[in-house]
Design a protein around this motif. Structure first.
Motif, short mmCIF file in Angstrom:
data_model
loop_
_atom_site.label_atom_id
_atom_site.label_comp_id
_atom_site.label_asym_id
_atom_site.label_seq_id
_atom_site.Cartn_x
_atom_site.Cartn_y
_atom_site.Cartn_z
N HIS A 119 46.98 97.15 62.25
CA HIS A 119 47.83 96.79 63.38
C HIS A 119 48.53 97.99 64.01
CE1 HIS A 119 47.23 92.96 61.31
NE2 HIS A 119 47.41 92.41 62.49
N TYR A 126 57.23 97.51 61.56
CA TYR A 126 56.98 96.12 61.17
C TYR A 126 58.28 95.33 61.20
CZ TYR A 126 56.01 92.04 58.33
OH TYR A 126 55.93 90.74 57.89
N GLY A 129 59.59 95.14 64.72
CA GLY A 129 58.75 94.18 65.46
C GLY A 129 59.18 92.75 65.18
N LYS A 133 60.26 90.29 68.02
CA LYS A 133 59.57 89.00 68.20
C LYS A 133 60.58 87.87 68.29
CE LYS A 133 55.15 89.65 65.98
NZ LYS A 133 54.54 89.64 64.66
N SER A 142 56.99 86.62 74.92
CA SER A 142 56.24 86.96 73.71
C SER A 142 56.27 88.47 73.54
CB SER A 142 54.81 86.44 73.81
OG SER A 142 54.14 87.11 74.84
N TYR A 143 56.18 88.88 72.29
CA TYR A 143 56.22 90.32 72.00
C TYR A 143 54.93 90.73 71.32
CZ TYR A 143 57.30 94.70 69.66
OH TYR A 143 57.22 95.99 69.21
N ARG A 144 54.38 91.87 71.76
CA ARG A 144 53.21 92.42 71.09
C ARG A 144 53.44 93.90 70.83
NH1 ARG A 144 46.90 93.04 72.41
NH2 ARG A 144 46.32 93.20 70.24
N HIS A 145 53.12 94.32 69.63
CA HIS A 145 53.31 95.73 69.26
C HIS A 145 52.52 96.61 70.24
CE1 HIS A 145 54.05 99.15 66.79
NE2 HIS A 145 52.79 99.33 66.50
N PRO A 146 53.19 97.52 70.97
CA PRO A 146 52.51 98.25 72.05
C PRO A 146 51.43 99.23 71.61
CG PRO A 146 54.74 99.06 71.74
CD PRO A 146 54.62 97.84 70.90
N ASN A 148 49.23 98.79 69.16
CA ASN A 148 48.05 98.13 68.60
C ASN A 148 46.95 98.08 69.64
OD1 ASN A 148 46.18 96.48 67.38
ND2 ASN A 148 47.61 94.80 66.95
N THR A 183 48.67 103.59 74.09
CA THR A 183 49.24 102.24 74.04
C THR A 183 48.30 101.26 74.74
OG1 THR A 183 50.43 102.56 76.09
CG2 THR A 183 51.62 103.07 74.08
N LEU A 184 48.64 100.01 74.63
CA LEU A 184 47.85 98.94 75.26
C LEU A 184 47.73 99.18 76.76
CD1 LEU A 184 49.03 95.56 73.76
CD2 LEU A 184 46.69 96.35 74.00
#
Ligand SMILES: [Zn+2]
Ligand SMILES: [Zn+2]
Length: 188
Positions: A119, A126, A129, A133, A142-146, A148, A183-184
């Motif tokens: 991840h 973690y 995050g 979240k 919603s939150y997503r780890h940037p 990943n 990043t994403l």
């Protein structure tokens, strides 16, 4: 840009604090992509030594599983009846408890870091995050780890692009500066 937005100054070092960097109170300095401060190696695990740490945990886990198998096969093959003295039995019980306990501990640690690598997270991220979240959920977002960017790419960022060198702790030529990370948003 997410990375510019996250640029901060460290309160203790009074210096620029890049994204994913944390100040370690024990080491008294900022650690790039800090994972945790390890009491066993009396040092921080961060950007530069994370691969060595992970590979070390992998080899230690493998060795202790191997040791457990050897021990178990020895226990089952042994003819216990003629042994009258109890000291050997005590040795077996003590050693068995130690080796099985060590194997379970190391397997848990190894599994945990496999999860983190897949991840692209650090231990600190973690927990951060989880909080992010929760906060996002409360505000209906919603939150997503940037960082990943997909399981395989995440692995190559830590272990390197060459699969044959994944288990070599000194093959770290893929590490860049520890200051900027894909990043994403870069990928999309
Ligand atoms: Zn600092
Ligand atoms: Zn430290």
């Amino acid at each position: 840009m997410l990375q510019n937005a996250e640029q901060k100054k460290c309160d203790k070092c009074f210096a620029y604090k890049p994204p994913r960097t944390h100040h370690c109170r024990v080491c008294r300095r900022c650690i790039l992509k800090m994972d945790h401060h390890c009491l066993w190696i009396n040092n921080c695990v961060g950007y530069w030594n994370y691969k060595a740490f992970f590979v070390f945990v992998f080899y230690a886990t493998t060795a202790s599983i191997y040791s457990t198998i050897i021990f178990m096969s020895c226990v089952f093959q042994k003819d216990w009846d003629p042994i009258k003295g109890s000291s050997l039995k005590i040795f077996y019980v003590l050693y068995g408890t130690m080796v099985v306990g060590l194997t379970i501990t190391l397997l848990t640690l190894f599994g945990w870091h496999v999860y983190l690598i897949l991840h692209n997270m650090t231990t600190i991220e973690y927990y951060e995050g989880n909080r992010a979240k929760w906060l996002a959920m409360r505000s209906g977002q919603s939150y997503r780890h940037p960082f990943n960017i997909g399981a395989y790419k995440n692995i190559t960022l830590v272990l390197g692009p060459n699969m044959l060198k994944w288990l070599c702790p000194t093959a770290v030529s893929h590490l860049k500066d520890g200051v900027s990370f894909p990043t994403l948003r870069d990928n999309s």
